[in-house]
Design a protein around this motif. Structure first.
Motif, PDB file in Angstrom:
ATOM      1  N   GLU A 241       0.834  -1.209   0.000  1.00 50.11           N
ATOM      2  CA  GLU A 241       0.000   0.000   0.000  1.00 50.11           C
ATOM      3  C   GLU A 241       0.867   1.257   0.000  1.00 50.11           C
ATOM      4  N   ALA A 242       1.954   1.239   0.766  1.00 54.75           N
ATOM      5  CA  ALA A 242       2.850   2.392   0.804  1.00 54.75           C
ATOM      6  C   ALA A 242       3.450   2.673  -0.569  1.00 54.75           C
ATOM      7  N   PHE A 243       3.706   1.612  -1.343  1.00 59.33           N
ATOM      8  CA  PHE A 243       4.278   1.786  -2.686  1.00 59.33           C
ATOM      9  C   PHE A 243       3.217   2.208  -3.698  1.00 59.33           C
ATOM     10  N   THR A 244       2.089   1.524  -3.706  1.00 59.74           N
ATOM     11  CA  THR A 244       1.074   1.779  -4.736  1.00 59.74           C
ATOM     12  C   THR A 244       0.329   3.094  -4.537  1.00 59.74           C
ATOM     13  N   THR A 245       0.384   3.685  -3.359  1.00 62.23           N
ATOM     14  CA  THR A 245      -0.331   4.943  -3.112  1.00 62.23           C
ATOM     15  C   THR A 245       0.583   6.160  -3.189  1.00 62.23           C
ATOM     16  N   LEU A 246       1.820   5.943  -3.623  1.00 58.11           N
ATOM     17  CA  LEU A 246       2.708   7.093  -3.808  1.00 58.11           C
ATOM     18  C   LEU A 246       2.152   8.009  -4.890  1.00 58.11           C
ATOM     19  N   PRO A 247       2.228   9.323  -4.708  1.00 59.77           N
ATOM     20  CA  PRO A 247       1.743  10.236  -5.749  1.00 59.77           C
ATOM     21  C   PRO A 247       2.583  10.142  -7.013  1.00 59.77           C
ATOM     22  N   GLY A 248       2.008  10.535  -8.107  1.00 52.43           N
ATOM     23  CA  GLY A 248       2.694  10.432  -9.390  1.00 52.43           C
ATOM     24  C   GLY A 248       3.974  11.229  -9.468  1.00 52.43           C
ATOM     25  N   ASP A 249       4.069  12.304  -8.702  1.00 45.71           N
ATOM     26  CA  ASP A 249       5.256  13.150  -8.752  1.00 45.71           C
ATOM     27  C   ASP A 249       6.242  12.814  -7.632  1.00 45.71           C
ATOM     28  N   ALA A 250       6.101  11.624  -7.052  1.00 48.12           N
ATOM     29  CA  ALA A 250       7.006  11.223  -5.968  1.00 48.12           C
ATOM     30  C   ALA A 250       8.433  11.131  -6.476  1.00 48.12           C
ATOM     31  N   ASP A 251       9.375  11.391  -5.609  1.00 53.64           N
ATOM     32  CA  ASP A 251      10.789  11.313  -5.959  1.00 53.64           C
ATOM     33  C   ASP A 251      11.119   9.902  -6.454  1.00 53.64           C
ATOM     34  N   PRO A 252      11.837   9.762  -7.587  1.00 55.22           N
ATOM     35  CA  PRO A 252      12.149   8.439  -8.132  1.00 55.22           C
ATOM     36  C   PRO A 252      12.891   7.533  -7.140  1.00 55.22           C
ATOM     37  N   THR A 253      13.781   8.127  -6.363  1.00 50.82           N
ATOM     38  CA  THR A 253      14.506   7.323  -5.380  1.00 50.82           C
ATOM     39  C   THR A 253      13.557   6.800  -4.309  1.00 50.82           C
ATOM     40  N   GLU A 254      12.643   7.656  -3.863  1.00 48.09           N
ATOM     41  CA  GLU A 254      11.654   7.230  -2.878  1.00 48.09           C
ATOM     42  C   GLU A 254      10.779   6.122  -3.444  1.00 48.09           C
ATOM     43  N   ARG A 255      10.412   6.222  -4.725  1.00 42.16           N
ATOM     44  CA  ARG A 255       9.589   5.205  -5.364  1.00 42.16           C
ATOM     45  C   ARG A 255      10.333   3.863  -5.430  1.00 42.16           C
ATOM     46  N   GLN A 256      11.627   3.916  -5.768  1.00 44.97           N
ATOM     47  CA  GLN A 256      12.416   2.684  -5.823  1.00 44.97           C
ATOM     48  C   GLN A 256      12.520   2.030  -4.451  1.00 44.97           C
ATOM     49  N   ARG A 257      12.764   2.837  -3.429  1.00 46.59           N
ATOM     50  CA  ARG A 257      12.868   2.277  -2.072  1.00 46.59           C
ATOM     51  C   ARG A 257      11.551   1.627  -1.658  1.00 46.59           C
ATOM     52  N   ALA A 258      10.445   2.274  -1.977  1.00 49.64           N
ATOM     53  CA  ALA A 258       9.138   1.731  -1.610  1.00 49.64           C
ATOM     54  C   ALA A 258       8.857   0.441  -2.363  1.00 49.64           C
ATOM     55  N   ARG A 259       9.250   0.379  -3.637  1.00 44.21           N
ATOM     56  CA  ARG A 259       9.028  -0.841  -4.406  1.00 44.21           C
ATOM     57  C   ARG A 259       9.877  -1.987  -3.870  1.00 44.21           C
ATOM     58  N   TYR A 260      11.123  -1.681  -3.557  1.00 41.01           N
ATOM     59  CA  TYR A 260      12.007  -2.719  -3.021  1.00 41.01           C
ATOM     60  C   TYR A 260      11.462  -3.275  -1.708  1.00 41.01           C
ATOM     61  N   ALA A 261      11.018  -2.386  -0.822  1.00 38.17           N
ATOM     62  CA  ALA A 261      10.463  -2.822   0.460  1.00 38.17           C
ATOM     63  C   ALA A 261       9.219  -3.678   0.249  1.00 38.17           C
ATOM     64  N   ALA A 262       8.392  -3.291  -0.722  1.00 41.57           N
ATOM     65  CA  ALA A 262       7.183  -4.056  -1.010  1.00 41.57           C
ATOM     66  C   ALA A 262       7.530  -5.430  -1.584  1.00 41.57           C
ATOM     67  N   LEU A 263       8.512  -5.477  -2.462  1.00 42.23           N
ATOM     68  CA  LEU A 263       8.936  -6.749  -3.051  1.00 42.23           C
ATOM     69  C   LEU A 263       9.466  -7.701  -1.985  1.00 42.23           C
ATOM     70  N   LYS A 264      10.270  -7.178  -1.086  1.00 42.81           N
ATOM     71  CA  LYS A 264      10.847  -8.042  -0.048  1.00 42.81           C
ATOM     72  C   LYS A 264       9.760  -8.563   0.884  1.00 42.81           C
ATOM     73  N   ALA A 265       8.837  -7.690   1.273  1.00 46.55           N
ATOM     74  CA  ALA A 265       7.756  -8.116   2.164  1.00 46.55           C
ATOM     75  C   ALA A 265       6.834  -9.110   1.472  1.00 46.55           C
ATOM     76  N   ALA A 266       6.572  -8.880   0.178  1.00 43.71           N
ATOM     77  CA  ALA A 266       5.705  -9.783  -0.581  1.00 43.71           C
ATOM     78  C   ALA A 266       6.372 -11.132  -0.795  1.00 43.71           C
ATOM     79  N   ARG A 267       7.695 -11.125  -1.044  1.00 48.62           N
ATOM     80  CA  ARG A 267       8.418 -12.391  -1.193  1.00 48.62           C
ATOM     81  C   ARG A 267       8.395 -13.185   0.101  1.00 48.62           C
ATOM     82  N   ASP A 268       8.643 -12.497   1.223  1.00 49.37           N
ATOM     83  CA  ASP A 268       8.639 -13.182   2.515  1.00 49.37           C
ATOM     84  C   ASP A 268       7.259 -13.762   2.815  1.00 49.37           C
TER      85      ASP A 268
END
Length: 420
Positions: free
Chosen positions: A170-197
């Motif tokens: 949810e934290a990744f998918t609800t990021l605004p469209g103009d979110a910082d690219p680095t912030e978006r990458q960090r959120a995606r990585y965190a989501a991927l790791k949590a989803a994999r676990d």
């Protein structure tokens, strides 16, 4: 060479010279260089060779060669008395459980049988009654007393990883469209790791597969971890390499489908040949990305520039289709140790203070035996009914105990009524 000379040559052969050939015959994979059996057998054969040479054992033990012989032990030195002494040596190690002693001796005994077939020995000395007499009785338990996840533990760990994955996604998918690219990458990585676990825990908790059937085993090249091409979420099945050394379908029950489907959508693997459970180890991924991009012709400075554009090499690997290896079976233990602690799961076990991977399979086995009996449980667990009955005999014993208690209550009640 005459038959007598050939026989003499084999009898005079040092024991260690046969180990590699034996292990190759018993190993798995191309060249016979894989398999847990090979690794364990190699260890025990080396211990036996050290003991035979007098390098291991009590202070008064000098080995099996004659005192005046300046050579390594050979097959001419072996007879049933040697194996009897080795059985006594193992049984005298107070740090070993009685079943472990039996297991260690079986590795050496199996090699002895192979030596008979290859012409190094005239008889299977290790299996003679006088040789095995010092071995302790088998108490019917497995070394380590296997853990089984209880329903409460299963609920606690699955609820924790589910909540954690939902929050991260949810934290990744609800990021605004103009979110910082680095912030978006960090959120995606965190989501991927949590989803994999989450997906890993649900697979281990509900499918009853062996952890080595879905993850990579460094000692067996054929067990490279399940891939997305081997999972059918619509049919609810997964193709795995079974313990019986063949590919077979395993069931994916309803609780597993949702986490896997959500995880796959989030990952969006470049090809279906990607592992379902890739490693997230940064050092492994960094080396992999550097080597793969170099093989594609990129210069070191260009590789550094590409890597600098991503907060984690996993995200670059997804973008460039640099396929990582699967988590290892040891890696799964580390993940479950971390998650068990974070979820504050109460674990009372003499060997594992966390929810070990095999405990999920054994816990599901208990559920299935209690709900549907041994026959259905055996099919789901990919085991023989006889083995399932043996491993879950405590359930039947408990149920029979309840029957006995009920019968006694009825008899005692009847006697009391007659007396009155």
């Amino acid at each position: 060479m005459t038959p007598d000379n050939t026989r003499r040559d084999r009898i005079d052969r040092p024991l260690r010279e046969t180990f590699d050939r034996y292990l190759q015959d018993k190993g798995k994979g191309r060249g016979g260089d894989g398999g847990n059996y090979r690794r364990n057998a190699a260890r025990e054969l080396e211990r036996f060779a050290e003991w035979a040479a007098g390098e291991r054992g009590g202070d008064n033990w000098s080995g099996i060669t004659p005192p005046d012989a300046d050579r390594d032990p050979t097959f001419a030195d072996l007879d049933e008395r040697v194996f009897r002494e080795y059985a006594r040596h193992l049984a005298g190690d107070r740090g070993l459980k009685q079943n472990t002693v039996q297991t260690y001796y079986r590795y050496v005994s199996a090699w002895c049988g192979w030596c008979v077939n290859e012409g190094y020995l005239e008889a299977h000395y290790a299996q003679r009654a006088s040789a095995t007499a010092p071995l302790p009785e088998d108490d019917g338990r497995k070394p380590g007393d296997q853990q089984a996840w209880t329903p409460e533990q299963r609920h606690a760990i699955t609820r924790y990883v589910d909540d954690r994955a939902r929050e991260a996604i949810e934290a990744f998918t609800t990021l605004p469209g103009d979110a910082d690219p680095t912030e978006r990458q960090r959120a995606r990585y965190a989501a991927l790791k949590a989803a994999r676990d989450r997906a890993l825990v649900f697979v281990l908790a509900y499918t009853a597969v062996r952890v080595g059937e879905v993850l990579r085993d460094p000692d067996d090249p054929r067990r490279r971890g399940v891939r997305w091409e081997e999972i059918d979420l619509d049919d609810g099945s997964m193709t795995v390499y079974r313990k019986k050394q063949q590919w077979d379908a395993a069931s994916l029950p309803d609780p597993v489908i949702g986490p896997l489907r959500s995880y796959r959508k989030l990952m969006d693997p470049p090809t279906d040949r990607w592992p379902v459970f890739p490693t997230f180890d940064q050092r492994t991924l960094a080396d992999l990305v550097r080597d793969e991009l170099a093989d594609r012709g990129l210069r070191p400075e260009a590789i550094d520039e590409r890597r600098a554009a991503y907060v984690r090499d996993l995200l670059l690997a997804l973008e460039e289709d640099v396929r990582p290896p699967s988590i290892t079976t040891d890696g799964a233990r580390s993940i479950l140790r971390r998650l068990s602690e974070a979820a504050d799961v109460a674990v009372d076990h003499p060997k594992h203070d966390y929810l070990a991977p095999h405990g999920g399979r054994r816990g599901m086995g208990e559920v299935l035996v209690r709900a549907f009996g041994y026959t259905v449980a055996a099919r789901y667990l990919d085991n023989s009914e006889e083995m399932v009955r043996e491993r879950y005999s405590h359930i039947e014993a408990g149920e029979l105990g309840d029957v006995a208690t009920e019968a006694l209550d009825e008899i005692d009640t009847g006697i009391g009524t007659e007396t009155d």
